[in-house]
Design a protein around this motif. Structure first.
Motif, PDB file in Angstrom:
ATOM      1  N   GLY A  17     -15.448 -39.257 -10.127  1.00 11.00           N
ATOM      2  CA  GLY A  17     -15.020 -40.148 -11.347  1.00 11.00           C
ATOM      3  C   GLY A  17     -15.577 -40.643 -11.637  1.00 11.00           C
ATOM      4  O   GLY A  17     -14.993 -41.596 -13.050  1.00 11.00           O
ATOM      5  N   LEU A  18     -16.250 -41.233 -11.199  1.00  5.81           N
ATOM      6  CA  LEU A  18     -17.592 -41.796 -11.753  1.00  5.81           C
ATOM      7  C   LEU A  18     -18.400 -41.481 -12.665  1.00  5.81           C
ATOM      8  O   LEU A  18     -19.273 -40.964 -12.807  1.00  5.81           O
ATOM      9  N   HIS A  19     -18.521 -42.914 -14.276  1.00  8.69           N
ATOM     10  CA  HIS A  19     -19.259 -42.313 -15.138  1.00  8.69           C
ATOM     11  C   HIS A  19     -20.700 -42.606 -14.265  1.00  8.69           C
ATOM     12  O   HIS A  19     -20.969 -42.958 -14.313  1.00  8.69           O
ATOM     13  N   TRP A  20     -21.432 -41.493 -14.819  1.00 12.21           N
ATOM     14  CA  TRP A  20     -22.639 -42.328 -13.911  1.00 12.21           C
ATOM     15  C   TRP A  20     -24.049 -42.816 -15.156  1.00 12.21           C
ATOM     16  O   TRP A  20     -24.794 -43.834 -14.215  1.00 12.21           O
ATOM     17  N   ALA A  21     -23.420 -43.673 -16.008  1.00 14.11           N
ATOM     18  CA  ALA A  21     -23.759 -44.798 -16.046  1.00 14.11           C
ATOM     19  C   ALA A  21     -23.173 -45.844 -15.193  1.00 14.11           C
ATOM     20  O   ALA A  21     -24.468 -46.867 -15.245  1.00 14.11           O
ATOM     21  N   HIS A  22     -22.167 -46.062 -14.438  1.00 11.18           N
ATOM     22  CA  HIS A  22     -21.620 -47.201 -13.146  1.00 11.18           C
ATOM     23  C   HIS A  22     -22.808 -46.594 -12.781  1.00 11.18           C
ATOM     24  O   HIS A  22     -22.999 -47.950 -12.222  1.00 11.18           O
ATOM     25  N   VAL A  23     -23.216 -45.233 -12.463  1.00 14.04           N
ATOM     26  CA  VAL A  23     -23.632 -45.578 -11.232  1.00 14.04           C
ATOM     27  C   VAL A  23     -25.989 -46.128 -11.536  1.00 14.04           C
ATOM     28  O   VAL A  23     -25.804 -46.615 -10.768  1.00 14.04           O
ATOM     29  N   LEU A  24     -25.187 -45.414 -12.744  1.00 16.95           N
ATOM     30  CA  LEU A  24     -27.204 -45.451 -12.509  1.00 16.95           C
ATOM     31  C   LEU A  24     -27.478 -47.733 -12.938  1.00 16.95           C
ATOM     32  O   LEU A  24     -28.803 -47.701 -12.332  1.00 16.95           O
ATOM     33  N   TRP A  25     -25.891 -47.705 -13.687  1.00 14.63           N
ATOM     34  CA  TRP A  25     -26.225 -49.791 -13.528  1.00 14.63           C
ATOM     35  C   TRP A  25     -26.609 -50.570 -12.693  1.00 14.63           C
ATOM     36  O   TRP A  25     -27.083 -50.887 -12.399  1.00 14.63           O
ATOM     37  N   GLU A  26     -25.475 -49.946 -11.410  1.00 14.19           N
ATOM     38  CA  GLU A  26     -25.574 -50.667 -10.197  1.00 14.19           C
ATOM     39  C   GLU A  26     -26.711 -50.472  -9.281  1.00 14.19           C
ATOM     40  O   GLU A  26     -27.287 -51.106  -9.141  1.00 14.19           O
ATOM     41  N   ALA A  27     -27.715 -48.340  -9.458  1.00  7.84           N
ATOM     42  CA  ALA A  27     -28.654 -49.078  -8.903  1.00  7.84           C
ATOM     43  C   ALA A  27     -29.959 -49.635 -10.009  1.00  7.84           C
ATOM     44  O   ALA A  27     -30.572 -50.158  -9.411  1.00  7.84           O
ATOM     45  N   TYR A  28     -29.861 -50.165 -11.192  1.00 11.85           N
ATOM     46  CA  TYR A  28     -31.044 -51.175 -11.656  1.00 11.85           C
ATOM     47  C   TYR A  28     -30.230 -52.482 -11.295  1.00 11.85           C
ATOM     48  O   TYR A  28     -31.466 -53.020 -10.998  1.00 11.85           O
ATOM     49  N   GLN A  29     -29.194 -52.661 -10.982  1.00 14.48           N
ATOM     50  CA  GLN A  29     -29.314 -54.196  -9.895  1.00 14.48           C
ATOM     51  C   GLN A  29     -29.644 -53.806  -8.686  1.00 14.48           C
ATOM     52  O   GLN A  29     -30.160 -55.146  -8.310  1.00 14.48           O
ATOM     53  N   HIS A  30     -29.458 -52.827  -8.410  1.00 14.72           N
ATOM     54  CA  HIS A  30     -29.833 -52.768  -6.034  1.00 14.72           C
ATOM     55  C   HIS A  30     -31.554 -52.653  -6.377  1.00 14.72           C
ATOM     56  O   HIS A  30     -31.747 -53.535  -5.531  1.00 14.72           O
TER      57      HIS A  30
END
Length: 236
Positions: A17-30
């Motif tokens: 249910g998470l939009h892939w933009a959310h997942v990638l944005w979090e990975a950008y931060q990490h």
């Protein structure tokens, strides 16, 4: 009575249910990619368009390959727009997101097994011509009677016709089918337009505004893909 299932892939099975933009944005931060959310959002949209328009993804590519290609397009866009970013982060982000998807799909497998034991399932996905390789790599291709993929059939969501192709693949009437997806505009609205039932995995969209209160009265909302098998019974 529901006799068949039309199931979205990206953002539904692989992220719960998470939009892939959310997942990638979090990975950008990490991975300390120092851009703001607006710049990332523009790069994300550019990457999506690039992979849809350019012949970059090949039929044999698995999801890690898609992520790597998509991230390269995003990083190229950001660099061209003046952002000082380290391209060595591409592989780290791709690996992180690929592992997240594999972990999530593993959790989804018992749900897919339960659904496929009771209903024929057709995958309906906006993808790049390699979805069958992705599903096979994740070990879930066998759960689907057929796959309707935008790059193959030449129709993209939110055009209801792509879901009509899924209904046709099931050999059923629209009213006998339920569409399950994470996007109101791309999955739920086209489903209701055709007369299908709908289950909305409504967790965290990116820019998906959702539907009207009246329309939502006709939709079952869930916040966990694991609930799918039990809520289908509400349509009986």
């Amino acid at each position: 009575m529901i006799k068949g299932i039309l199931l979205d892939y990206g953002g539904t099975i692989d992220t719960n249910g998470l939009h892939w933009a959310h997942v990638l944005w979090e990975a950008y931060q990490h991975n300390q990619v120092n851009v703001n959310r607006e710049a990332f959002s523009q790069a994300y949209k550019y990457g999506e368009r690039a992979l849809a328009l350019k012949p970059l993804v090949q039929p044999h590519h698995v999801f890690y390959d898609v992520l790597s290609l998509k991230l390269k397009e995003q990083f190229d866009f950001l660099k061209e727009n003046g952002h000082d970013i380290d391209v060595t982060a591409i592989d780290a982000i791709a690996r992180e997101c690929n592992q997240f998807a594999h972990t999530t799909v593993e959790k989804a497998k018992p749900v897919l097994a339960a659904l496929s034991a009771n209903y024929p399932i057709v995958m309906v996905s906006n993808f790049y011509g390699n979805i069958q390789s992705v599903l096979a790599d994740f070990g879930i291709l066998h759960y689907f009677r057929s796959v309707v993929e935008s790059a193959v059939v030449g129709v993209r969501k939110p055009d209801p016709q792509i879901y009509q192709l899924g209904v046709d693949a099931l050999g059923l009437n629209a009213g006998e089918c339920v569409v399950i997806g994470d996007s109101y505009s791309k999955d739920i609205a086209p489903a209701m337009h055709l007369g299908c039932k709908a289950i909305w995995l409504n967790v965290a969209g990116w820019e998906d505004a959702g539907g009207s209160g009246q329309a939502l009265n006709e939709v079952i909302e869930i916040t966990d893909f694991a609930k799918t098998a039990e809520v289908i019974n509400q349509f009986y």
